[in-house]
Design a protein around this motif. Structure first.
Motif, PDB file in Angstrom:
ATOM      1  N   UNK A 171     -62.575 -38.009  37.960  1.00  0.00           N
ATOM      2  CA  UNK A 171     -62.798 -36.837  37.121  1.00  0.00           C
ATOM      3  C   UNK A 171     -61.461 -36.424  36.538  1.00  0.00           C
ATOM      4  N   UNK A 172     -61.428 -36.279  35.222  1.00  0.00           N
ATOM      5  CA  UNK A 172     -60.188 -35.919  34.541  1.00  0.00           C
ATOM      6  C   UNK A 172     -59.784 -34.499  34.941  1.00  0.00           C
ATOM      7  N   UNK A 173     -58.543 -34.284  35.329  1.00  0.00           N
ATOM      8  CA  UNK A 173     -58.130 -32.935  35.739  1.00  0.00           C
ATOM      9  C   UNK A 173     -58.044 -31.952  34.577  1.00  0.00           C
ATOM     10  N   UNK A 174     -57.990 -32.422  33.314  1.00  0.00           N
ATOM     11  CA  UNK A 174     -57.885 -31.524  32.164  1.00  0.00           C
ATOM     12  C   UNK A 174     -59.248 -31.136  31.607  1.00  0.00           C
ATOM     13  N   UNK A 175     -60.050 -32.133  31.213  1.00  0.00           N
ATOM     14  CA  UNK A 175     -61.341 -31.832  30.598  1.00  0.00           C
ATOM     15  C   UNK A 175     -62.491 -31.841  31.597  1.00  0.00           C
ATOM     16  N   UNK A 176     -62.259 -32.251  32.815  1.00  0.00           N
ATOM     17  CA  UNK A 176     -63.261 -32.286  33.892  1.00  0.00           C
ATOM     18  C   UNK A 176     -64.412 -33.214  33.558  1.00  0.00           C
ATOM     19  N   UNK A 177     -64.164 -34.250  32.737  1.00  0.00           N
ATOM     20  CA  UNK A 177     -65.183 -35.243  32.427  1.00  0.00           C
ATOM     21  C   UNK A 177     -65.049 -36.418  33.392  1.00  0.00           C
ATOM     22  N   UNK A 210     -57.655 -44.218  36.006  1.00  0.00           N
ATOM     23  CA  UNK A 210     -58.787 -44.207  35.097  1.00  0.00           C
ATOM     24  C   UNK A 210     -58.351 -43.806  33.684  1.00  0.00           C
ATOM     25  N   UNK A 211     -59.163 -44.265  32.731  1.00  0.00           N
ATOM     26  CA  UNK A 211     -58.999 -43.840  31.344  1.00  0.00           C
ATOM     27  C   UNK A 211     -59.958 -42.682  31.078  1.00  0.00           C
ATOM     28  N   UNK A 228     -55.154 -35.979  27.635  1.00  0.00           N
ATOM     29  CA  UNK A 228     -54.729 -36.906  28.668  1.00  0.00           C
ATOM     30  C   UNK A 228     -55.438 -38.245  28.460  1.00  0.00           C
ATOM     31  N   UNK A 229     -54.684 -39.330  28.490  1.00  0.00           N
ATOM     32  CA  UNK A 229     -55.263 -40.653  28.305  1.00  0.00           C
ATOM     33  C   UNK A 229     -55.671 -41.296  29.628  1.00  0.00           C
ATOM     34  N   UNK A 230     -54.794 -41.220  30.627  1.00  0.00           N
ATOM     35  CA  UNK A 230     -55.092 -41.820  31.929  1.00  0.00           C
ATOM     36  C   UNK A 230     -54.827 -40.797  33.022  1.00  0.00           C
TER      37      UNK A 230
END
Length: 403
Positions: A37-43, A75-76, A84-86
């Motif tokens: 899970x992306x820490x910025x967008x939470x996707x 992760x990407x 954030x890319x990764x």
């Protein structure tokens, strides 16, 4: 062998294999979750960019070291509008970033380091199967201190003194009562130092202290906005001292309660009773009254036994122990209480000499203490003062006793 689920160092970690090396130490190979899970967008993303490995020291097994070989994914982020890319798998419940040991091991390092120090902590950790150097322990303690500074300011504190050297030099300890942590230790217990410390912490709302006026004055000067309360420990301590003082006023509280008012008065017609010391006269009256009360209880126990009641039933009705009831039933008269032989540590050992000095007008505690000290007294001055206090209270007029 233990199941793999019990070897897992934390949630979301899958154990792949468990092996031992030539030294008997254990190596646990594990991997992170299958998605991140992306820490910025939470996707959530399942597009793996690469791998990274972390070796973490974990709790030992039967004194042998355990190393967790953890494989984490990078992760990407699949959301195009995210900056954030990764990103990598976060494991906050297992270990801190860039840490070389798990959080449960770090907690033990901090606990032993705080209690023992650097080198003693190093020796103890090596014996427990978690080798850590003394420099690492000290660095960990410094990081813990920095984390405490980042915490919100304290609101409720407790202030009390502690002794560098008992009855000689005292300091002040200040505790955060909400977090149960020591905030600071002052070298003395003066009003100026405590007030100065309180002025540097304007967020304090409640100050818990003892009944000493020193800290009360310091709180009024340094934290006038804070409310002052008495802590529970000193309240109970003051209650205990007050109860002990009241119970020691007449030597035995039960005898004084059973003693009628007219029996306490001095019989001036009885010359032998009048010649006794005040403390001896009152103590003898209390002994006679207590002996009379024990006789009444003894007769009550025998009367209940004649009615056919068992020892257990008599104990429930009277409140005395069953063994005491059974022992009293074996006697026809109340048994005399055996008193231990007086020793030179007790001022009653020199009661005859003290009584004569009291009649002669020598009633100063320090003078009497010096005299009986030369006669072999090995007790303390406070014990002698307690005995003399009962004698002074016995001679006090009735008008003064009622006040």
């Amino acid at each position: 062998m233990r199941t793999k689920s019990k070897w897992s160092p934390g949630p979301g970690i899958k154990v792949q294999s468990i092996a031992t090396n030539g030294d008997g130490d254990w190596v646990v190979s594990a991997c992170g979750p299958s998605s991140g899970i992306c820490p910025d967008c939470r996707k959530q993303s399942a597009r793996r960019h690469g791998w990274s490995y972390r070796s973490l020291q974990d709790l030992p097994i039967q004194g042998n070291e355990v190393t967790v070989r953890l494989r984490l994914s990078r992760w990407r982020c699949s959301y195009r509008q995210c900056g954030r890319q990764t990103f990598s798998d976060p494991i906050p419940d297992i270990a801190s970033p860039y840490a070389r040991r798990t959080k449960r091991v770090a907690n033990i390092v901090g606990l032993l380091g705080h209690g023992t120090g650097g080198r003693p902590g190093e020796r103890l950790m090596n014996q427990l199967g978690m080798p850590v150097s003394d420099d690492t322990i000290l660095r960990h303690l410094k990081r813990m201190a920095l984390q405490i500074d980042d915490e919100p300011p304290a609101r409720i504190i407790g202030i009390d003194d502690w002794s560098w050297r008992k009855s000689w030099r005292y300091g002040t300890i200040i505790v955060d009562l909400e977090r149960r942590k020591v905030m600071d230790i002052l070298e003395d217990r003066s009003v100026a130092s405590v007030a100065q410390w309180l002025k540097r912490h304007p967020s304090i709302e409640v100050v818990s202290r003892d009944r000493c006026g020193l800290y009360a004055q310091a709180a009024r000067e340094g934290a006038p906005q804070a409310s002052q309360v008495a802590d529970r420990f000193h309240l109970f301590q003051n209650l205990r001292l007050a109860i002990e003082e009241q119970m020691s006023l007449s030597g035995r509280a039960t005898g004084r309660a059973l003693l009628p008012d007219e029996d306490i008065e001095t019989d001036h017609d009885d010359r032998a009773l009048h010649e006794e010391a005040p403390g001896m006269r009152l103590r003898n009256q209390l002994r006679r009254t207590h002996r009379q009360s024990r006789k009444e209880v003894f007769e009550t126990v025998h009367a209940l036994s004649k009615e056919g009641l068992t020892c257990s039933e008599i104990a429930r009705r009277t409140g005395y122990g069953r063994r005491s009831i059974a022992k009293w039933l074996t006697f026809e008269t109340p048994p005399d209480r055996r008193r231990g032989a007086l020793q030179p540590t007790s001022p009653l050992y020199f009661e005859a000499f003290l009584t004569q000095c009291w009649k002669d007008g020598n009633r100063r505690g320090r003078h009497l203490f010096h005299d009986i000290k030369h006669r072999g007294y090995t007790g303390s001055f406070s014990n002698l003062e307690r005995l003399l206090a009962t004698w002074r209270r016995a001679e006090r007029p009735e008008s003064d006793k009622d006040k």
